[in-house]
Each structure stands twice: as structure tokens, then as C-alpha cells.
Design an enzyme around this catalytic site. Structure first.
Site, PDB file in Angstrom:
ATOM      1  CB  THR A  16      -0.936  -0.003   1.221  1.00 48.53           C
ATOM      2  OG1 THR A  16      -1.792  -1.143   1.154  1.00 48.53           O
ATOM      3  CG2 THR A  16      -1.794   1.248   1.265  1.00 48.53           C
ATOM      4  CG  ASP A  90      -3.001  -7.553   3.212  1.00 50.38           C
ATOM      5  OD1 ASP A  90      -3.449  -6.755   4.063  1.00 50.38           O
ATOM      6  OD2 ASP A  90      -3.525  -7.731   2.095  1.00 50.38           O
TER       7      ASP A  90
END
Length: 310
Positions: A16, A90
Site C-alpha cells: 500500500t 497484509d
């Protein structure tokens, strides 16, 4: 030429922190140089290298090996003060664990990422990266293994999990002072360890399927303090009889796991049939630890000794 300022090597992998939003969803778009632009700390020299350009949810074991090897390569340079590794959140806890398991160098490895893409009005990546660079040159970061810098926090990799899907500081430790037994560096790709989530009515044949499909180890994410159903215990015993190493952790986010309950399906019963309790590491990091252990040639007794040292 003698270097007069600390050198921080910044390795990027996507995630991200390097993503922009598109019509079909956010995805990594920033090159390493773009990501680092504007993040220089006063008096610190930066060197950038792009290792991967992926969402961390799509990483494979060979990608984790590549990232760890890249960190080792940077630390082979004695002029490097520390390494900063940008990574998606993640699976950051898995990559952090793998590097930490084999990181004997006193110099810090600081991982960081972001919860919001780089083109968000309130992007958190730049501040996290600056904090990670500062941590990489801080003498107090030495001899602490891999650390994760996000949202104004700096937490050790070992025993850490992503507890919040949206908070600026998403990572927290199950226990902050876990010991750091180190393993001989070895690639984990090619060594299969599966995770099985246990719940009321779980089909015990899943465990046998994993064993038959090539898993050399299985992590059971059990209820409470490592408990399950008697039929699961029988399936675990069968898998262990076939040479599969089985580790039991808990789906409860925090707290020590101690084998307490019997009755045919408790952790006491699992241990009696040969399963190993992970007192502190939860599923993702327990799996990485097992994968690294088994890839290095460890047997049941070696795995048991590792988890007993938590």
C-alpha cells in the site's frame, strides 16, 4: 573515501505504501525512487533498491526468500548503518518473522508500510518511512532484530500480529520480550507447512488431506488454550504417525497458551499424541517458524525445543 554520515539502505517490495488508486482498485505503482523522494533525514545518506513490486497478499515463499536475501546482501556492505524494508501490511508479520529468525547482525532492519495508498489526501506512508529511517540510525535499535515502524510505534517482529485492519498503528505484540533463538539461514521455498483453523464441526479429514498433499508440518489454530474435538486429536495422531510435525497455537489474539484441558479433545490430549504447543506465536508466525525449521532439516525434537524456548 571515508563516509561521514550514516547510510541507510531502503529496499522496496510494493504494498500500500507504494500504491495508487485506480478504477479497478489500488495497486503498487510507485518506483523505489518515487517512494523515497522527500523522505531523506538530515545527515543520513539513502540508497534505494526495488526488490519486488507486489501486494504482500500475493507473495509466495520464494518471494520471502528473495526479500530476506536482499536484506542480507545490503548488510554485507559494512558501510550500511541499517536497512529499511517497505512492505505491504497484509503479510508483513510473516516476512518480518522470517528475516528475524535468521538475522544475527546487530544492525537494525526496520520494516514499514502504510494503511492508505500514496495518493490519499491523508497518506501515512511518508511519515512511516521517515520514522523507519530514523529508527535505522538510532543506536537503540541495534541488537533488537527486526522492528516494525508504523503509526508512531516501533514493535519487535517476533510475536507481532496485525490486530487492526485500518488503524495507523496496526501491529501489536502478543508478548514484547520474546526470546530470539536464531536459525541457520536457509531458503524456505519448497518446504510446505499448512495452517488448519479449528472450529465446531471442523472436518478432521482436512488434516489427513494436508499430510497427503505434501505438508511436512501443520499448524493447528485451535480454540482457547489449544483445544479441539477428540476426532481431530485422532487425525493429528495419524498425521504425526506419518512423519508430519504438528504445532498447536490459538485463535485467541493474546495470552500464553498452556496445555490445561483433557477430556479427549483438549491440548493435554494433543500433546500426549505428539503435538507441540506454541505458547506465544500465533498461526502466521508459527507457520513461518516451522517452515524455516523444517527447511533447515529440523526434526520433531528440534521444533519442540524451539517452541519451548518462547
Amino acid at each position: 573515501m571515508v563516509r561521514t554520515q550514516p547510510l541507510v539502505s531502503i529496499l522496496t517490495t510494493g504494498g500500500t505504501i507504494a500504491s495508487r488508486r485506480f478504477a479497478d482498485g489500488a495497486r503498487p505503482a510507485l518506483a523505489a525512487e518515487e517512494l523515497v523522494a522527500g523522505s531523506a533525514e538530515a545527515g543520513v545518506a539513502l540508497r534505494t533498491r526495488e526488490v519486488l513490486h507486489l501486494d504482500s497478499s500475493s507473495l509466495l515463499p520464494e518471494d520471502l526468500d528473495a526479500v530476506r536475501s536482499a536484506v542480507v546482501a545490503e548488510l554485507d556492505d559494512p558501510s550500511v548503518t541499517g536497512v529499511v524494508l517497505t512492505h505491504g501490511t497484509d503479510t508483513m508479520e510473516e516476512t518480518a518473522m522470517l528475516i528475524d529468525l535468521m538475522h544475527a547482525d546487530p544492525r537494525p532492519v526496520i520494516m514499514t508500510g502504510a494503511q492508505r495508498p500514496a495518493d490519499s489526501p491523508d497518506a501515512d506512508g511518508p511519515a512511516n518511512l521517515s520514522a523507519a529511517i530514523a529508527a535505522a540510525v538510532d543506536p537503540l535499535s541495534r541488537d533488537r532484530g527486526v522492528l516494525i515502524a508504523m503509526g508512531g510505534t516501533l514493535v519487535p517482529a517476533r510475536g507481532t500480529a496485525k490486530f487492526d485492519s485500518a488503524a495507523d498503528a496496526p501491529f501489536a505484540t502478543v508478548r514484547a520480550d520474546l526470546p530470539r533463538p536464531l536459525l541457520t539461514p536457509t531458503p524456505i521455498a519448497g518446504t510446505r507447512v499448512d495452517i488448519v483453523m479449528l472450529y465446531p464441526g471442523v472436518d478432521p479429514s482436512i488434516i489427513g488431506w494436508c499430510a497427503g498433499a505434501g505438508a511436512t508440518g501443520i499448524v493447528l489454530v485451535a480454540t482457547g488454550s489449544g483445544n479441539t474435538h477428540p476426532r481431530v486429536v485422532d487425525a493429528v495422531a495419524d498425521a504425526i504417525g506419518r512423519g508430519v510435525v504438528v504445532v498447536v497455537c490459538s485463535r485467541v489474539p493474546r495470552g500464553e497458551i498452556v496445555a490445561t484441558y483433557g477430556g479427549g479433545g483438549g491440548a493435554v490430549d494433543l500433546v500426549a499424541r505428539g503435538a507441540i504447543i506454541s505458547p506465544w506465536l500465533r498461526g502466521p508466525q508459527a507457520r513461518i517458524a516451522m517452515q524455516a525449521l523444517l527447511a533447515g532439516g529440523a526434526g520433531h525434537a528440534d521444533v519442540a525445543a524451539f517452541f519451548a524456548a518462547e
